[in-house]
Design a protein around this motif. Structure first.
Motif, short mmCIF file in Angstrom:
data_model
loop_
_atom_site.label_atom_id
_atom_site.label_comp_id
_atom_site.label_asym_id
_atom_site.label_seq_id
_atom_site.Cartn_x
_atom_site.Cartn_y
_atom_site.Cartn_z
N GLU A 1 9.29 1.87 -2.59
CA GLU A 1 8.64 2.14 -1.31
C GLU A 1 7.21 1.62 -1.37
OE1 GLU A 1 8.93 6.38 -0.92
OE2 GLU A 1 10.93 6.24 -0.03
N CYS B 1 3.97 2.16 0.63
CA CYS B 1 3.53 3.18 1.58
C CYS B 1 2.14 2.88 2.13
CB CYS B 1 3.49 4.54 0.88
SG CYS B 1 5.04 4.99 0.08
N SER C 1 10.70 9.75 2.66
CA SER C 1 10.07 8.47 2.30
C SER C 1 8.57 8.64 2.20
CB SER C 1 10.38 7.41 3.37
OG SER C 1 11.74 7.08 3.35
N GLU D 1 3.61 7.33 5.74
CA GLU D 1 4.11 6.18 6.51
C GLU D 1 4.61 5.08 5.59
OE1 GLU D 1 2.51 2.84 9.69
OE2 GLU D 1 1.20 4.50 9.14
N LEU D 2 5.86 4.67 5.78
CA LEU D 2 6.50 3.62 5.00
C LEU D 2 6.22 2.26 5.62
CD1 LEU D 2 8.56 2.84 2.75
CD2 LEU D 2 10.35 3.14 4.46
N GLU D 3 5.77 1.29 4.82
CA GLU D 3 5.59 -0.08 5.28
C GLU D 3 6.95 -0.77 5.25
OE1 GLU D 3 4.60 -3.49 6.69
OE2 GLU D 3 3.00 -2.02 6.51
N LYS D 4 7.42 -1.20 6.41
CA LYS D 4 8.76 -1.78 6.51
C LYS D 4 8.76 -3.30 6.43
CE LYS D 4 10.56 2.12 8.96
NZ LYS D 4 10.37 2.84 10.16
N ASN D 5 7.60 -3.93 6.54
CA ASN D 5 7.52 -5.39 6.52
C ASN D 5 7.23 -5.89 5.12
OD1 ASN D 5 7.92 -5.88 9.34
ND2 ASN D 5 5.90 -4.98 9.68
#
Length: 133
Positions: free
Chosen positions: A68, A70, A82, A87-91
């Motif tokens: 992850e 984050c 998560s 907050e999870l960085e998805k990019n």
């Protein structure tokens, strides 16, 4: 280690004995690599060395590994959340390898042995910012 069969020592007996590490323990495992020099648009690699509760190298490639990146971390008591509820960085692109060391080989050039329990995580962050791994 002594093996006895009905009181007789088993030394020289034709039995194979396989001793394995216990399941991986996150409190004994660690991450290393260039965590402070990660750049946007550039692939970076970190390594996860898994160990069992006794400190032995974990040998199984069947472990569930979660990576992850984050933006923020924490805020939840739910261990399965998560980023700990942050907050999870998805990019981010990710490739995961098992038994691959810093020289991208399966064998440690110093010892000639496999990199047991070692995972190589190669990730590619698309957005700039400060993150936690």
């Amino acid at each position: 280690l002594a093996i006895n069969f009905v009181g007789a020592t088993g030394a020289g007996a034709p039995f194979a004995l396989h001793i394995s590490a216990a399941p991986p323990d996150t409190s004994m495992s660690y991450v290393y690599g260039p965590l402070l020099s990660v750049q946007t648009g550039t692939a970076s690699s970190i390594f996860v060395q898994t160990r069992d509760r006794h400190g032995n190298l974990a040998e199984s490639a069947h472990q569930h590994m979660v990576f992850e990146l984050c933006v923020t971390f924490g805020g939840s008591s739910d261990a399965a959340a998560s980023c700990g509820g942050g907050e999870l960085e998805k990019n981010v692109g990710l490739t995961q390898f098992y038994l691959q060391g810093p020289t991208s080989t399966r064998l440690n050039p110093r010892t000639g042995e496999e990199y047991k329990g070692l995972y190589k995580m190669t990730f590619f962050p698309y957005n700039a910012g400060s993150f936690s791994v």
